[in-house]
Design a protein around this motif. Structure first.
Motif, mmCIF file in Angstrom:
data_model
loop_
_atom_site.group_PDB
_atom_site.id
_atom_site.type_symbol
_atom_site.label_atom_id
_atom_site.label_comp_id
_atom_site.label_asym_id
_atom_site.label_seq_id
_atom_site.Cartn_x
_atom_site.Cartn_y
_atom_site.Cartn_z
ATOM 1 N N PHE A 1 0.853 -0.948 0.013
ATOM 2 C CA PHE A 1 0.144 -0.051 -0.111
ATOM 3 C C PHE A 1 0.879 1.170 -0.020
ATOM 4 N N LEU A 2 0.449 2.155 -0.974
ATOM 5 C CA LEU A 2 1.313 3.537 -0.746
ATOM 6 C C LEU A 2 0.887 4.339 0.757
ATOM 7 N N ASP A 3 2.353 4.639 1.000
ATOM 8 C CA ASP A 3 2.113 5.537 2.455
ATOM 9 C C ASP A 3 2.202 7.037 1.776
ATOM 10 N N ARG A 4 1.186 7.635 2.071
ATOM 11 C CA ARG A 4 1.074 8.935 1.409
ATOM 12 C C ARG A 4 2.250 9.874 1.992
ATOM 13 N N SER A 5 2.238 9.779 3.261
ATOM 14 C CA SER A 5 3.169 10.642 3.911
ATOM 15 C C SER A 5 4.600 10.555 3.374
ATOM 16 N N THR A 6 5.062 9.403 3.272
ATOM 17 C CA THR A 6 6.601 9.155 2.765
ATOM 18 C C THR A 6 6.673 8.831 1.288
ATOM 19 N N SER A 7 5.437 8.767 0.410
ATOM 20 C CA SER A 7 5.513 8.287 -0.939
ATOM 21 C C SER A 7 6.198 7.196 -1.062
ATOM 22 N N ARG A 8 6.083 6.266 -0.102
ATOM 23 C CA ARG A 8 7.091 4.950 -0.167
ATOM 24 C C ARG A 8 6.076 3.869 -0.322
ATOM 25 N N LEU A 9 6.255 2.536 -0.650
ATOM 26 C CA LEU A 9 5.352 1.523 -0.417
ATOM 27 C C LEU A 9 5.613 0.679 0.850
ATOM 28 N N ARG A 10 4.310 0.353 1.307
ATOM 29 C CA ARG A 10 4.527 -0.287 2.621
ATOM 30 C C ARG A 10 4.260 -1.751 2.370
ATOM 31 N N HIS A 11 4.895 -2.816 2.756
ATOM 32 C CA HIS A 11 4.640 -4.199 2.510
ATOM 33 C C HIS A 11 3.543 -4.896 3.722
ATOM 34 N N VAL A 12 2.311 -4.571 3.361
ATOM 35 C CA VAL A 12 1.456 -4.852 4.385
ATOM 36 C C VAL A 12 1.078 -6.264 4.478
ATOM 37 N N PHE A 13 1.242 -6.987 3.436
ATOM 38 C CA PHE A 13 0.933 -8.685 3.398
ATOM 39 C C PHE A 13 1.962 -9.259 2.845
ATOM 40 N N ALA A 14 2.507 -10.363 3.618
ATOM 41 C CA ALA A 14 3.583 -11.195 2.802
ATOM 42 C C ALA A 14 3.304 -12.677 3.243
ATOM 43 N N ARG A 15 3.300 -13.491 2.271
ATOM 44 C CA ARG A 15 3.210 -14.998 2.329
ATOM 45 C C ARG A 15 4.571 -15.496 1.705
ATOM 46 N N GLY A 16 5.245 -16.311 2.370
ATOM 47 C CA GLY A 16 6.594 -16.790 2.006
ATOM 48 C C GLY A 16 7.686 -16.001 2.186
ATOM 49 N N PHE A 17 7.594 -14.856 2.608
ATOM 50 C CA PHE A 17 8.824 -14.050 2.895
ATOM 51 C C PHE A 17 9.223 -14.289 4.630
ATOM 52 N N THR A 18 10.555 -14.135 4.793
ATOM 53 C CA THR A 18 10.891 -14.268 6.054
ATOM 54 C C THR A 18 10.915 -12.469 6.435
ATOM 55 N N GLU A 19 11.000 -12.096 7.620
ATOM 56 C CA GLU A 19 10.576 -10.840 8.213
ATOM 57 C C GLU A 19 11.634 -9.978 7.563
ATOM 58 N N GLU A 20 12.853 -10.666 7.517
ATOM 59 C CA GLU A 20 14.180 -9.703 6.791
ATOM 60 C C GLU A 20 13.695 -9.532 5.510
ATOM 61 N N GLU A 21 13.384 -10.590 4.621
ATOM 62 C CA GLU A 21 12.949 -10.431 3.029
ATOM 63 C C GLU A 21 11.894 -9.404 3.158
ATOM 64 N N ARG A 22 10.771 -9.436 3.896
ATOM 65 C CA ARG A 22 9.727 -8.669 3.908
ATOM 66 C C ARG A 22 10.135 -7.380 3.962
ATOM 67 N N LEU A 23 11.027 -6.939 4.807
ATOM 68 C CA LEU A 23 11.651 -5.573 4.971
ATOM 69 C C LEU A 23 12.539 -5.153 4.080
ATOM 70 N N GLU A 24 13.408 -6.034 3.435
ATOM 71 C CA GLU A 24 14.260 -5.841 2.422
ATOM 72 C C GLU A 24 13.109 -5.445 1.074
ATOM 73 N N ALA A 25 12.118 -6.347 0.803
ATOM 74 C CA ALA A 25 11.309 -6.072 -0.243
ATOM 75 C C ALA A 25 10.414 -4.814 -0.279
ATOM 76 N N GLU A 26 10.318 -4.540 1.201
ATOM 77 C CA GLU A 26 9.559 -2.994 1.298
ATOM 78 C C GLU A 26 10.490 -1.870 0.874
ATOM 79 N N ARG A 27 11.648 -2.196 1.493
ATOM 80 C CA ARG A 27 12.937 -0.959 1.445
ATOM 81 C C ARG A 27 13.069 -0.768 -0.233
#
Lengths: 306, 306
Positions: free
Chosen positions: B52-78
């Motif tokens: 989902f778009l975070d309007r305040s930062t214009s970045r994408l938040r990774h709000v749902f993840a299946r098959g990702f480790t938490e580390e991978e999720r954060l990296e995918a979000e970044r």
């Protein structure tokens, strides 16, 4: 038409159409049109009606009608709450009559054309748990509606309920935005009450919250009044002002200095102990500004100096 | 898995589930959960992500993840905006790679597990024509995604876009309601500025719109002040008041009478010609109330009488 004769619905394009049509809805007319179109794609019957609740009157508006004359539509709207549509609306239960016995159907008497309705399906429109309307379909053939039709139409009704509330929220939001603007304008006017309390003496009794935006407004208002009228003294009373932050105290001090530059005496009354402490802490000076414990004392002083 | 092996989706229950799940969404967490659930019903693949778009930062938040480790999720979000997810978000175009050539896929380097992704599908989340996020699916088998999957997932994305804006509107509406309440409270405080301008003399300089609700507030405030302090005279200045209707003028007259009953003198200044005409037209009398053209004149009179 028997159950077996129901034409195979091509469901992937149907879902695509439902999603696309509902996603593009921006107002009630578009929602009604999209619902009528989607219902026809699910099943093409002679009579289709969509009712929405009118919150102000607690009556059902007949917003979409296929197969009705205008007279019939108005009559159906007038009597909606008293018929099965009203029951469905109130109970939130689907009403399905696979085979209408003509002589036993009270609504057959509504119109000469109505005698042709041989099967009937009415579904509630529910959003956020609340009834917001109903959709009603009538066919001249018995057993027109299969369980598949009922499930598909129920799904459409659920999604329409979501969009319905979306539109309602937008209306509420618009009204709130208008109210906020009006209140802001009113606040702006109320925030700088200025009156000539004695010849050449302006009084500015400040009440409520003080921030730098308001301090700017006050500066504008007071300085233009001082320069336009033959002002000898300006008396700013802050008794009614809540806690001021350092920036506001500093802005107030700037207003007093500017007033003096315009050639008027500036008096301050009602400074709270907390604001006084802040002034000393932040080294804010009110050089040449007379301060008084009350507006009354300040006014007496202003009178004496005249 | 080839196109022919796609299991037949039972689409009527699927649409029913989509409608029911989305209609019950009340917050973002519920929307995300519903989307994850619906996507799994359409196609069960190893990797699923919702952004989902975070309007305040214009970045994408990774709000749902299946098959990702938490580390991978954060990296995918970044890195989301810099990868194909960001391209899909910006272009609003579907990105489908039926057969990922492992060595050519840059995101295969992101994580040791990623080398297993052999087909990939990323769709934009669009609401009201604006990109609000993306959904991304990855399968360990090539050619997992058929045109049917793409159409169904696009439909879900459209409907999710509708619900997304519904939630955004609700957030905005809540903020507006809070603002309206705060402004109303501030208006209430600002609408009855009351100060003791001389010993025993209260001044009430009224500004802005006057209606009966405000007249009631003024009556409450003024009468309790008159009775609590040793008030000799109350001076109501209405110079800053806009057009008053007959009811407000009548309410004002009632306030002056009540003030007199409490034993204080009541003075009115700054009545506009229009209000004066209304008083005579509506036969509203201000018996025993001294009226003055300006607050200054009224104050001089109040001083003289002391």
């Amino acid at each position: 038409m028997s159950h077996d004769e129901v034409p195979a619905l091509d469901l992937v394009p149907l879902l695509d159409h439902i999603a696309t049509a509902l996603a593009s809805v921006r107002d009630e007319a578009a929602l009604v049109a999209a619902m009528g179109d989607i219902m026809q794609r699910i099943i093409d019957v002679e009579y289709v009606a969509v009712f929405f609740l009118d919150r102000s009157t607690s009556r059902l508006r007949h917003v979409f009608a296929r197969g009705f004359t205008e007279e019939e539509r108005l009559e159906a709207e007038r009597t909606a709450m008293d018929r099965h549509v009203g029951d469905v609306f109130c109970s939130q239960q689907v009403f399905h009559v696979p085979e209408v016995a003509i002589e036993s159907d009270p609504s057959a008497q509504l119109s000469p054309r109505r005698h042709t309705v041989r099967s009937r399906l009415t579904l509630p429109l529910v959003g956020r748990g609340q009834s917001v309307g109903a959709i009603s379909l009538g066919s001249t053939r018995p057993e027109s509606f299969t369980q598949t039709h009922i499930t598909l139409l129920s799904s459409v009704a659920s999604l329409a309920g979501v969009v319905y509330w979306n539109l309602e929220d937008l209306k509420t939001l618009e009204a709130q935005l208008a109210l906020t603007r009006a209140q802001k304008e009113e606040l702006r006017r109320l925030s700088t009450p200025l009156l000539e309390i004695a010849p050449g003496v302006l009084l500015l009794p400040l009440v409520g919250r003080m921030d730098t935006a308001r301090a700017d407004q006050i500066a504008d208002r007071l300085l233009s009044a001082v320069s336009q009228r033959a002002t000898r003294a300006a008396l700013i009373d802050v008794t009614g002002v809540e806690a001021m932050d350092a920036a506001s105290v500093s802005a107030l001090a700037a207003i007093t200095r500017a007033t003096k530059l315009l050639g008027a005496e500036c008096m301050l009354s009602g400074i709270s102990p907390a604001s006084a402490v802040q002034m000393t802490e932040h080294d804010i000076h009110l050089d040449g500004v007379s301060t008084f414990s009350s507006a009354s004392n300040a006014l007496v002083a202003a009178m004496r100096r005249s």
